[in-house]
Structure formats: structure tokens, C-alpha cells
Design a protein around this motif. Structure first.
Motif, PDB file in Angstrom:
ATOM      1  N   ASN A  78      -6.721  19.300  -0.559  1.00  0.00           N
ATOM      2  CA  ASN A  78      -5.996  18.199  -1.179  1.00  0.00           C
ATOM      3  C   ASN A  78      -6.814  17.745  -2.388  1.00  0.00           C
ATOM      4  OD1 ASN A  78      -5.897  15.153  -1.573  1.00  0.00           O
ATOM      5  ND2 ASN A  78      -4.061  15.473  -0.338  1.00  0.00           N
ATOM      6  N   VAL A  80      -7.234  14.995  -4.062  1.00  0.00           N
ATOM      7  CA  VAL A  80      -7.950  13.715  -3.979  1.00  0.00           C
ATOM      8  C   VAL A  80      -9.174  13.846  -3.081  1.00  0.00           C
ATOM      9  CG1 VAL A  80      -7.788  11.301  -3.279  1.00  0.00           C
ATOM     10  CG2 VAL A  80      -5.873  12.384  -4.484  1.00  0.00           C
ATOM     11  N   ALA A  83     -11.772  15.827  -4.916  1.00  0.00           N
ATOM     12  CA  ALA A  83     -12.449  14.996  -5.912  1.00  0.00           C
ATOM     13  C   ALA A  83     -13.601  14.217  -5.282  1.00  0.00           C
ATOM     14  CB  ALA A  83     -11.460  14.049  -6.573  1.00  0.00           C
ATOM     15  N   ARG A  84     -13.398  13.721  -4.062  1.00  0.00           N
ATOM     16  CA  ARG A  84     -14.483  13.019  -3.375  1.00  0.00           C
ATOM     17  C   ARG A  84     -15.676  13.952  -3.162  1.00  0.00           C
ATOM     18  NH1 ARG A  84     -13.649  11.294   2.786  1.00  0.00           N
ATOM     19  NH2 ARG A  84     -13.552  13.585   2.874  1.00  0.00           N
ATOM     20  N   THR A 130      -4.456  20.544  -9.198  1.00  0.00           N
ATOM     21  CA  THR A 130      -5.799  20.142  -8.798  1.00  0.00           C
ATOM     22  C   THR A 130      -6.659  19.814 -10.008  1.00  0.00           C
ATOM     23  OG1 THR A 130      -5.695  21.470  -6.782  1.00  0.00           O
ATOM     24  CG2 THR A 130      -7.884  20.911  -7.600  1.00  0.00           C
ATOM     25  N   GLU A 133      -5.541  16.512 -11.511  1.00  0.00           N
ATOM     26  CA  GLU A 133      -5.909  15.383 -10.662  1.00  0.00           C
ATOM     27  C   GLU A 133      -7.412  15.105 -10.741  1.00  0.00           C
ATOM     28  OE1 GLU A 133      -4.093  13.113  -8.037  1.00  0.00           O
ATOM     29  OE2 GLU A 133      -3.269  13.408 -10.048  1.00  0.00           O
ATOM     30  N   ARG A 136      -8.057  13.308 -13.937  1.00  0.00           N
ATOM     31  CA  ARG A 136      -7.557  11.930 -13.859  1.00  0.00           C
ATOM     32  C   ARG A 136      -8.528  11.051 -13.070  1.00  0.00           C
ATOM     33  NH1 ARG A 136      -5.053   8.678 -10.343  1.00  0.00           N
ATOM     34  NH2 ARG A 136      -4.891  10.283  -8.709  1.00  0.00           N
ATOM     35  N   LEU A 137      -9.002  11.566 -11.960  1.00  0.00           N
ATOM     36  CA  LEU A 137      -9.892  10.777 -11.123  1.00  0.00           C
ATOM     37  C   LEU A 137     -11.275  10.613 -11.749  1.00  0.00           C
ATOM     38  CD1 LEU A 137      -8.715  12.245  -7.730  1.00  0.00           C
ATOM     39  CD2 LEU A 137      -8.430   9.870  -8.483  1.00  0.00           C
ATOM     40  N   ASP A 140     -11.028   7.691 -13.986  1.00  0.00           N
ATOM     41  CA  ASP A 140     -10.663   6.422 -13.358  1.00  0.00           C
ATOM     42  C   ASP A 140     -11.942   5.672 -12.989  1.00  0.00           C
ATOM     43  OD1 ASP A 140      -9.776   4.325 -11.821  1.00  0.00           O
ATOM     44  OD2 ASP A 140      -8.571   5.558 -10.451  1.00  0.00           O
ATOM     45  N   HIS A 143     -12.637   4.960  -9.363  1.00  0.00           N
ATOM     46  CA  HIS A 143     -12.844   6.042  -8.403  1.00  0.00           C
ATOM     47  C   HIS A 143     -14.317   6.170  -8.069  1.00  0.00           C
ATOM     48  CE1 HIS A 143     -13.412  10.270  -7.045  1.00  0.00           C
ATOM     49  NE2 HIS A 143     -12.318   9.998  -6.392  1.00  0.00           N
TER      50      HIS A 143
END
Length: 298
Positions: A78, A80, A83-84, A130, A133, A136-137, A140, A143
Motif C-alpha cells: 500500500n 501510504v 511511505a512510512r 505508488t 503518492e 505527495r507524502l 506534505d 506527514h
């Protein structure tokens, strides 16, 4: 010439593919750095070390090498949640992360994970989503965790198809070439010849439209030997005559000969294809290390 129109210095990486105990992993990571490699990579396949924890541990026991996922199967993630892991790993490695992404290609791994194996177009769709995203993150400010590297870790995208390489030309800092070609009857992949690899490189150069990117290659066949001709003959047998000895001799994915001969091959491949970043599998790292010293500063 490289995509930026000038010859870049060489960079050498090792892709770690053998899972091991903590102590053995630590020893191997230190050896990669001691041998003079620039990048330590962790593959993303079932049955291998989990890439992000492996790289965090590698960062703890090394000082200089960059740390690379080579390459993440984006279809397993996923965006998001990925990204973590990416931003956290960049934090914990103090900005040494290099993020390699691919679309995923091993059907049996999807089956083992109980996941549908999407058609190629769907897998590339997910890779594109991916990438967007992640960007984008990264941007942010809310984030967390943040990346140390701004706007984010350098991105490597690896593959061979038109659409994937077009995506790489648009987004990647580093573009990885597989050096393979598809068998027309769906019988899998075989080594591409030098002309076929050059066609893929030229395709990317046109899509880059003047934007600079580093070109990476994974040599499939590495053999340090005194008798280059005999080794090429043996390799022709291994690839079942798909390529002739003459074709194998020109192949950038086949580094064969003495250390001095291999160094000359690498120089020639930089001149012809623009490859400056070579990644070898871990079982080849010790045998190829003297080539790094021969090419230092060239």
C-alpha cells in the motif's frame, strides 16, 4: 556518453540476496564497505531478508555506503504504508537511503502471498500510483516521519518494457536496466544482446528529453578467469546458444576475464551505453572488488 552528455564516475553496488543470522549479516555489510563498494542493496523477494530492517541494521554497522532497496516489489505494498517505511528508513539511516522500485514480476511469489497476479499493465499502474503518492507524502509537511533527504530519497526504477522505462524517464534519478529480453512464445526471459540493450538505453534517452539520470546495470554473469575465451565458450553453453560467443563478448551483463580485462569492459560499456552504476550479486562481490580499485578516478 551518459544521459547528461558527459562521462560520470563509476559507482558499484552489491545486491544482498542471501538471508543470514544477525552476526553474519553484520559481517557481510562491513565487508561490502571494506571492499570499496559504494552501495549496499537489499533485494525484495520472499525467502530473503526484509529489505527495510536489513538496511537499518546495515546503517548501524557501516559508515559510508549508500543503502538501496534493489528493488521493492511495489505491487506488494500500500503506497501510504510504504511511505512510512521509506521515510522512517531514511531517518534511521541518516539520509543514506536510495529507493529502488519495480512493478513485480515473480508470479509464484504473488501466489505464495495469496495475492492475485495482475497483468503487466495493472502492475505498472500500481507502480505509477505508488511513485506519485510517495512524492505527495514527501511534500506534505504533516506527514511523519519526514525524510532527511529532500525532496525525498533518490529514486531508482528498474525494468525493460516501454511503459515502465517511460515512467522511469519521467520520475527516476537512477534507471535500472535488466539486460533481458522476452521469449516470444511466453517461455520466460533470456539475455538480451548488446544491440538490444543499446536500443533500450536509446529509448530512455529519447524519453528523458535532456533530463539527466544515472544508468544502472545488473551484470548477470561475472567470472574472474585467466582464459576469457574458454569462459565465454562455457557461458554460451549455459545460455543454451541463445547468444554466440561474439555476442557474449560484447554483452555488458557479462563481465568475464582477468580483473584488468573486466575493467576495460566496464570502461567500454560506459562509453557505448552510458552505464556508470554497476550492481553485482553478493556472491560476486569479493571477486569483482579489485576492479573497483583499477577504475577509481577514471
Amino acid at each position: 556518453m551518459t544521459t547528461g552528455g558527459h562521462l560520470k564516475p563509476f559507482k558499484f553496488g552489491v545486491n544482498m540476496i542471501v538471508p543470514d543470522s544477525r552476526a553474519a549479516w553484520v559481517d557481510k555489510c562491513r565487508k561490502v564497505e571494506d571492499l570499496g563498494y559504494d552501495v549496499l542493496g537489499a533485494a525484495d523477494h520472499l525467502g530473503m531478508a526484509p529489505p527495510f530492517p536489513a538496511l537499518v541494521l546495515a546503517a548501524e554497522v557501516t559508515n559510508r555506503v549508500r543503502l538501496n532497496t534493489f528493488v521493492i516489489n511495489s505491487a506488494f505494498y500500500n503506497p501510504v504504508l510504504l511511505a512510512r517505511d521509506v521515510t522512517g528508513t531514511d531517518q534511521f539511516t541518516e539520509g543514506r537511503l536510495e529507493l529502488g522500485l519495480g512493478a513485480g514480476y515473480v508470479k509464484s511469489e504473488f501466489e505464495a502471498a495469496g495475492m492475485e497476479f495482475p497483468r503487466a499493465g495493472k502492475r505498472v499502474d500500481h507502480l505509477e500510483h505508488t511513485i506519485k503518492e510517495l512524492k505527495r507524502l514527501y511534500a506534505d509537511e504533516n506527514h511523519k516521519p519526514e525524510t532527511v533527504q529532500k525532496p525525498g530519497p533518490p529514486l531508482l526504477i528498474a525494468g525493460r518494457g516501454d511503459r515502465l522505462l517511460t515512467l522511469a524517464a519521467e520520475h527516476a534519478d537512477i534507471i535500472g536496466f535488466t539486460g533481458t529480453a522476452a521469449v516470444p512464445d511466453g517461455g520466460g526471459l533470456v539475455p538480451a544482446d548488446a544491440d538490444g540493450i543499446e536500443e533500450r538505453v536509446n529509448f530512455v534517452r529519447e524519453k528523458l528529453n535532456g533530463r539527466d539520470a544515472e544508468l544502472n546495470l545488473l551484470p548477470h554473469f561475472v567470472s574472474v578467469v585467466e582464459d576469457r575465451q574458454a569462459a565465454l565458450e562455457e557461458l554460451r553453453e549455459r545460455v543454451k546458444g541463445v547468444l554466440t560467443v561474439e555476442q557474449l563478448a560484447a554483452l555488458p551483463t557479462a563481465l568475464i576475464g582477468t580483473h584488468e580485462q573486466i575493467a576495460e569492459q566496464v570502461l567500454a560499456h560506459r562509453e557505448r551505453f552510458g552505464f556508470t552504476y554497476f550492481t553485482v550479486l553478493e556472491h560476486n562481490m569479493e571477486s569483482l572488488a579489485p576492479v573497483i580499485e583499477l577504475l577509481r578516478g577514471r
